[in-house]
Write a protein that holds these residues in place. Structure first.
Motif, mmCIF file in Angstrom:
data_model
loop_
_atom_site.group_PDB
_atom_site.id
_atom_site.type_symbol
_atom_site.label_atom_id
_atom_site.label_comp_id
_atom_site.label_asym_id
_atom_site.label_seq_id
_atom_site.Cartn_x
_atom_site.Cartn_y
_atom_site.Cartn_z
ATOM 1 N N HIS A 13 67.775 65.276 3.901
ATOM 2 C CA HIS A 13 68.966 65.535 4.081
ATOM 3 C C HIS A 13 69.552 64.660 4.971
ATOM 4 O O HIS A 13 68.974 63.821 5.812
ATOM 5 N N SER A 14 70.807 63.983 4.841
ATOM 6 C CA SER A 14 71.603 63.124 5.529
ATOM 7 C C SER A 14 70.732 61.703 5.592
ATOM 8 O O SER A 14 70.588 61.089 4.454
ATOM 9 N N ALA A 67 73.493 65.532 0.859
ATOM 10 C CA ALA A 67 74.447 64.892 1.646
ATOM 11 C C ALA A 67 74.259 63.397 2.227
ATOM 12 O O ALA A 67 74.026 63.174 3.344
ATOM 13 N N PRO A 90 74.698 60.084 3.817
ATOM 14 C CA PRO A 90 75.734 59.401 4.656
ATOM 15 C C PRO A 90 75.850 58.231 4.268
ATOM 16 O O PRO A 90 75.222 57.377 3.704
ATOM 17 N N SER A 115 78.643 66.925 -0.987
ATOM 18 C CA SER A 115 80.048 67.847 -0.757
ATOM 19 C C SER A 115 81.320 67.024 -0.665
ATOM 20 O O SER A 115 81.347 65.960 -0.501
ATOM 21 N N ASP A 168 82.656 66.270 3.061
ATOM 22 C CA ASP A 168 81.543 65.642 3.979
ATOM 23 C C ASP A 168 82.291 64.684 4.823
ATOM 24 O O ASP A 168 82.855 63.582 4.594
ATOM 25 N N HIS A 212 78.875 68.847 5.701
ATOM 26 C CA HIS A 212 77.633 67.851 5.665
ATOM 27 C C HIS A 212 76.307 68.770 5.208
ATOM 28 O O HIS A 212 75.346 68.164 5.084
ATOM 29 N N ASN A 259 74.744 71.158 6.051
ATOM 30 C CA ASN A 259 73.862 71.269 7.195
ATOM 31 C C ASN A 259 74.036 72.756 7.637
ATOM 32 O O ASN A 259 74.610 73.823 7.238
ATOM 33 N N SER A 310 77.452 74.320 8.004
ATOM 34 C CA SER A 310 78.024 74.667 6.763
ATOM 35 C C SER A 310 77.661 76.341 6.546
ATOM 36 O O SER A 310 78.283 76.779 5.342
#
Length: 187
Positions: free
Chosen positions: A68-69, A95, A97, A128, A131, A158, A160, A163
């Motif tokens: 994630h991220s 997601a 970044p 997303s 995001d 995001h 996460n 959300s």
């Protein structure tokens, strides 16, 4: 008979994943293993890559990475340098970044530039449409550079804890389809 089911390694992003985050819920529900980092607040790319290598090598068989991220950036950077990518069956990149944005936090400056080499394993990027940390076009471009299939999920922020996804069975279904395994929640 040996167990060839891959172990799920969870790769949280900057500041880790809190109790309401789907990664934390998956850890509790499915026994997935979180890769711990020494510094969640001031992450150093090389340190995080070393922790991933160590966690991967501690597994007796294949793994699947669920990032994630900033964890997505970790997968890309790690795969560009590690000699152990053959242990990874697949990756779910949620997601990713845009760490090259002008307004990116200074704590993640050591992660620039984004690693853009194709990943040597199957991958799906979940994106997303709203995001706050990455425009969909940038996320799609990263997925394309990584050779990952891209799925835009609509407006999920995001993706996460904020959300409100709960256990996020939709995400787990994408993971299961990536691994060609039956849905664990199917009747």
């Amino acid at each position: 008979m040996t167990n060839t089911t891959p172990r799920v390694l969870l790769l949280p992003g900057w500041q880790n994943s809190g109790p309401s985050h789907w990664q934390s819920r998956w850890e509790a529900l499915y026994g997935d293993q979180r890769v711990l980092q020494d510094d969640w607040m001031w992450p150093k790319r090389g340190d995080w890559m070393m922790q991933l290598d160590e966690a991967l090598l501690a597994q007796p068989g294949p793994v699947v990475l669920v990032a994630h991220s900033l964890g997505c950036q970790l997968v890309a950077a790690w795969a560009a340098h590690s000699r152990h990518t053959g242990r990874v069956q697949a990756a779910l990149l949620v997601a990713p970044p845009d760490i090259e944005r002008d307004d990116a936090p200074p704590q993640i400056a050591t992660w620039r530039p984004i690693a853009r080499q194709p990943l040597p394993f199957a991958a799906v990027a979940l994106i997303s449409s709203d995001d706050p940390f990455c425009a969909p076009e940038r996320a799609h471009a990263m997925a394309q550079a990584w050779g990952a299939a891209a799925l835009e999920l609509g407006p999920l922020g995001h993706i996460n804890g904020d959300s409100g996804l709960g256990d996020w069975p939709e995400g787990r279904a994408v993971l299961n389809s990536l691994l060609n395994t039956p849905d664990e929640d199917a009747d």
